[in-house]
Design a protein around this motif. Sequence first.
Motif, PDB file in Angstrom:
ATOM      1  N   ASP A  14      -2.519 -12.775  68.545  1.00  0.00           N
ATOM      2  CA  ASP A  14      -1.615 -13.413  67.594  1.00  0.00           C
ATOM      3  C   ASP A  14      -1.029 -14.635  68.271  1.00  0.00           C
ATOM      4  O   ASP A  14      -1.243 -14.862  69.469  1.00  0.00           O
ATOM      5  N   GLY A  15      -0.261 -15.421  67.484  1.00  0.00           N
ATOM      6  CA  GLY A  15       0.304 -16.640  68.057  1.00  0.00           C
ATOM      7  C   GLY A  15      -0.791 -17.551  68.567  1.00  0.00           C
ATOM      8  O   GLY A  15      -1.862 -17.681  67.960  1.00  0.00           O
ATOM      9  N   PRO A  36       6.071 -22.466  66.551  1.00  0.00           N
ATOM     10  CA  PRO A  36       6.805 -22.343  65.286  1.00  0.00           C
ATOM     11  C   PRO A  36       5.956 -21.810  64.129  1.00  0.00           C
ATOM     12  O   PRO A  36       4.854 -22.284  63.874  1.00  0.00           O
ATOM     13  N   HIS A  37       6.507 -20.796  63.452  1.00  0.00           N
ATOM     14  CA  HIS A  37       5.819 -20.167  62.329  1.00  0.00           C
ATOM     15  C   HIS A  37       6.862 -19.566  61.389  1.00  0.00           C
ATOM     16  O   HIS A  37       7.995 -19.299  61.786  1.00  0.00           O
ATOM     17  N   PRO A  38       6.494 -19.314  60.130  1.00  0.00           N
ATOM     18  CA  PRO A  38       7.469 -18.831  59.131  1.00  0.00           C
ATOM     19  C   PRO A  38       7.434 -17.315  58.960  1.00  0.00           C
ATOM     20  O   PRO A  38       6.475 -16.648  59.362  1.00  0.00           O
ATOM     21  N   HIS A  74      13.606 -17.655  72.224  1.00  0.00           N
ATOM     22  CA  HIS A  74      13.556 -17.762  70.770  1.00  0.00           C
ATOM     23  C   HIS A  74      14.259 -19.049  70.341  1.00  0.00           C
ATOM     24  O   HIS A  74      15.345 -19.375  70.814  1.00  0.00           O
ATOM     25  N   ARG A  75      13.657 -19.781  69.398  1.00  0.00           N
ATOM     26  CA  ARG A  75      14.293 -20.916  68.737  1.00  0.00           C
ATOM     27  C   ARG A  75      14.000 -20.823  67.248  1.00  0.00           C
ATOM     28  O   ARG A  75      12.886 -20.439  66.862  1.00  0.00           O
ATOM     29  N   ASP A  76      14.976 -21.189  66.400  1.00  0.00           N
ATOM     30  CA  ASP A  76      14.720 -21.133  64.967  1.00  0.00           C
ATOM     31  C   ASP A  76      15.354 -22.312  64.251  1.00  0.00           C
ATOM     32  O   ASP A  76      16.102 -23.098  64.849  1.00  0.00           O
ATOM     33  N   SER A  89      10.156 -19.865  66.758  1.00  0.00           N
ATOM     34  CA  SER A  89       9.146 -19.796  67.809  1.00  0.00           C
ATOM     35  C   SER A  89       9.618 -18.807  68.862  1.00  0.00           C
ATOM     36  O   SER A  89      10.817 -18.571  69.027  1.00  0.00           O
ATOM     37  N   GLU A  90       8.659 -18.226  69.581  1.00  0.00           N
ATOM     38  CA  GLU A  90       8.933 -17.335  70.703  1.00  0.00           C
ATOM     39  C   GLU A  90       7.976 -17.733  71.815  1.00  0.00           C
ATOM     40  O   GLU A  90       6.786 -17.450  71.747  1.00  0.00           O
TER      41      GLU A  90
END
Length: 279
Positions: free
Chosen positions: A17-18, A57-59, A76-78, A103-104
């Motif tokens: 994933d990612g 970054p993803h939703p 983590h950033r959002d 994002s992570e």
Amino acid sequence: MTTRNVTRIIRSHASKDGDGVKINRVHGFNDAKFSPFLLIDELKSENPDDYIGGFPPHPHRGIETLTYMLTGHFQHRDHMGNVGELKTGGAQWMSAGKGVIHSEMPIMSEGGLHGFQIWINLPAAKKMNPAQYHDFQTEEINEYGTDKNLLRVISGNLTESGHALTGPLQKTGVEAVVADWRAVEKETRTLNVSERYQVNLFVYRGDIDVEGTLVPQGHFAQLSAGETISLTAQKEAGVLILAGEPINEPVVHYGPFVMNTMEEINQAMRDYENGVLTD
């Protein structure tokens, strides 16, 4: 009191994933016995190439995520401006609600990584609530027992011999317990959870015995109805306990979105494409 037994054992499977992060996954989007949980991903590697790409970054819409780190360091950033440090022993909770973009990404560039991301469903009435985020450093997570038989409670409430065991995460979209039990060989633990809850276990180290059924490392066990969970470590063991009130609603899943109908999924995709997912 009725003791819960194993009704099904599911082996985790390798996936990615990612940005190419290697994981072992168990999912139950179409399995009502998983509810309120949807999936658990285990991230475990000594090779930085397996995790260095992280999760750009993803939703998300319609779910909550609980990420728990045994070893490692991610950031983590959002879109809300939150920046959270997920370090060894810590956890972070995010309710995507109507929409989040986050994002992570690994802070570490070498060494071993071992952690989990758990998806928790949201009931229809809360799927379009505003997004939320909170992180918990290792010292904030409540611990019960000794190094030989330790229970770390991250979310929710359970009891042991009449004593309340609580986690720092309480205000979630659905009642849910997430706890980490670590024990040496032959140690046991007997816990009580609400009869309303469904209980699942993920064994990430060693083997455990649940009322005469062996659950080996890398496997997910679903338990029967009851009041009591009785666990015995067959060798040094680590187990995630996932318990919660089931959500008896349709589940429609597509990528990072989990809603109740396909039209709601299509709307989420349109909102994301039009840049209004989080509005």
